[in-house]
Design a protein around this motif. Structure first.
Motif, short mmCIF file in Angstrom:
data_model
loop_
_atom_site.label_atom_id
_atom_site.label_comp_id
_atom_site.label_asym_id
_atom_site.label_seq_id
_atom_site.Cartn_x
_atom_site.Cartn_y
_atom_site.Cartn_z
N GLU A 1 0.81 -1.21 0.00
CA GLU A 1 0.00 0.00 0.00
C GLU A 1 0.85 1.26 0.00
OE1 GLU A 1 -2.90 -0.02 3.08
OE2 GLU A 1 -3.86 -1.87 2.40
N ASN A 2 1.90 1.29 0.80
CA ASN A 2 2.70 2.53 0.90
C ASN A 2 3.75 2.66 -0.20
OD1 ASN A 2 5.17 1.06 1.88
ND2 ASN A 2 3.83 0.65 3.64
N GLN A 3 4.07 1.54 -0.89
CA GLN A 3 4.99 1.53 -2.03
C GLN A 3 6.40 2.04 -1.69
OE1 GLN A 3 4.31 0.41 -5.57
NE2 GLN A 3 3.12 -0.73 -4.05
N ILE A 4 6.83 1.82 -0.46
CA ILE A 4 8.23 2.06 -0.13
C ILE A 4 9.09 1.12 -0.99
CG2 ILE A 4 10.00 1.82 1.68
CD1 ILE A 4 7.83 2.50 3.73
N PRO A 5 10.10 1.63 -1.64
CA PRO A 5 10.94 0.75 -2.47
C PRO A 5 11.58 -0.36 -1.64
CG PRO A 5 11.39 3.06 -2.97
CD PRO A 5 10.53 3.04 -1.73
N GLY B 1 8.06 -5.21 -12.08
CA GLY B 1 6.66 -4.83 -12.20
C GLY B 1 6.02 -4.20 -10.98
N ALA B 2 6.78 -4.01 -9.90
CA ALA B 2 6.21 -3.39 -8.69
C ALA B 2 7.30 -2.57 -8.01
CB ALA B 2 5.64 -4.46 -7.77
N ASN B 3 7.15 -2.37 -6.71
CA ASN B 3 8.10 -1.53 -5.97
C ASN B 3 9.30 -2.32 -5.47
OD1 ASN B 3 6.22 -2.87 -4.17
ND2 ASN B 3 7.19 -1.74 -2.50
N ILE B 4 9.63 -3.42 -6.14
CA ILE B 4 10.66 -4.32 -5.62
C ILE B 4 11.59 -4.82 -6.71
CG2 ILE B 4 9.13 -6.33 -5.87
CD1 ILE B 4 10.41 -7.40 -3.23
N THR B 5 12.87 -4.88 -6.37
CA THR B 5 13.90 -5.49 -7.21
C THR B 5 15.04 -5.88 -6.29
OG1 THR B 5 15.24 -5.24 -9.22
CG2 THR B 5 15.11 -3.32 -7.77
#
Length: 377
Positions: A153-157, A179-183
């Motif tokens: 929800e907060n999209q913190i990397p 595709g999201a806030n993660i790598t």
């Protein structure tokens, strides 16, 4: 560096719970609650300058990033030699980049160890979110999965480290486009290459043991691959699992009693933390233990295979810098996979069981030698 372990008690006992540190300071759970209650005031006093400096230094603006302060949350899944090495490398590289770029990566108050406890890891995630960190760096698959869920929800990397199968674990949609806030970085294991080493050392082997925690996502695909490899060769497979040190010790006993002539473990953190307690069992039985990381060999196994974890930690930190300073988007930043062809042999164990390993030199990117110790120097 301050590594903290969050100890959770019932809500009514929160004032007595402790956040135990490795380093200069300890923080109680009561302190955490008080900090959360006064966070608005604290952020009012400290956040504006940080946000101004970050905005002025945003990627593509051409403005100076000097003076920017970034809060970096680091979450290690459990204490083991490889994960400790990764965390140290991350912090070392962040410090080097901070000096180079004239910015501050503040991780000292936001570095935790979850001690393989999902409840603790979820509480750590809540604490990091309340602290408004700019990025979360989970080390190992279970920590990464919890941090991903906490930031939907907060999209913190989120920039993970040492995740063996990011796509298989559901962390990324695609290795090239998460595709999201993660790598992050992957320590993907070449299981076939490890099995090749087992059969090179003993071409006549008839029974291979598989030792792992069936609850660890990182172990699922490699165990399936190892099982298929052995079945194709008509070799018997014995599988034993465990989640605690005691269970894994009993599983090791069962593999020996069952006639396993070699044992394979993938990048399994549960077995890794138990290695110091089981390696002598295998030595006494003359059974070589092959693991999916060099820390297995460090802690007494015959061989560890995979990536250089110091380099993996450095690469993770570089990705963190790219996201924070250069504005890289995790959703479009490819997962980094390092060379995973390094074989590390414990020479003491090899000598004790009388196993030759010189032939491995032509089968690996690099063949390294090590002796038994608890941690890397």
């Amino acid at each position: 560096m301050k590594k903290r372990t969050l100890a959770l008690l019932m809500t009514t006992a929160m004032a007595a719970a402790a956040l135990t540190g490795c380093g200069s300071a300890n923080q109680t759970a009561g302190d955490i609650v008080s900090a959360a209650e006064t966070s608005g005031q604290m952020r009012a006093e400290t956040t504006s300058n940080e946000e101004d400096s970050k905005e002025n230094g945003a990627a593509g603006t051409g403005q100076n990033t000097s003076g920017a302060v970034y809060k970096v949350g680091i979450v290690q899944f459990v204490d083991d030699a490889s994960l400790n090495q990764i965390e140290a490398a991350i912090e070392k590289e962040l410090d080097a980049k901070a000096a180079e770029l004239g910015v501050t990566f503040d991780y000292g108050d936001y570095t935790y160890n979850g001690q393989a406890d999902s409840t603790v890891l979820n509480q750590i995630a809540s604490e990091l979110i309340a602290s408004e960190v700019d990025v979360i760096v989970p080390i190992a698959t279970p920590a990464a999965m919890i941090m991903q869920n906490a930031t939907e929800e907060n999209q913190i990397p989120v920039v993970f480290s040492a995740v063996s199968d990011p796509a298989g674990a559901g962390l990324v949609a695609d290795m090239n486009a998460p595709g999201a806030n993660i790598t992050g970085t992957s320590d993907a294991l070449n299981t076939e290459a490890v099995m090749d080493l087992i059969f090179a050392a003993d071409p006549d082997i008839k029974t291979v043991g598989l030792l792992y925690n069936k609850s660890e996502d990182a172990s699922k695909a490699p165990i399936e691959d190892a099982r298929a490899y052995c079945e194709a060769k008509g070799v018997e497979v014995i599988e034993k699992t465990g989640t605690t040190n005691d269970e894994i010790s009993l599983a090791a006993d069962a593999l020996i009693a069952g006639g396993a002539e070699a044992v394979f473990t993938p990048t399994d953190n549960s077995v890794m933390t138990a290695e110091l307690a089981i390696y002598e069992k295998f030595i006494e039985a003359g059974v070589p233990h092959y693991g999916g990381a060099d820390s297995f060999a460090l802690n007494g196994a015959f061989l560890g295979y995979g990536v250089n974890y110091e380099e993996l930690g450095t690469a993770t930190a570089d990705m963190v810098v790219d996201v924070l300073v250069n504005g890289a988007d995790p959703a479009t930043t490819a997962v980094v996979t390092l060379d995973n062809g390094i074989a590390t042999v414990n020479t003491e164990t090899a000598g004790a069981i009388g196993l030759e390993y010189g032939m491995f030199a032509d089968m690996c990117t690099e063949l390294k030698e090590i002796v038994t110790a608890k941690e890397f120097e």
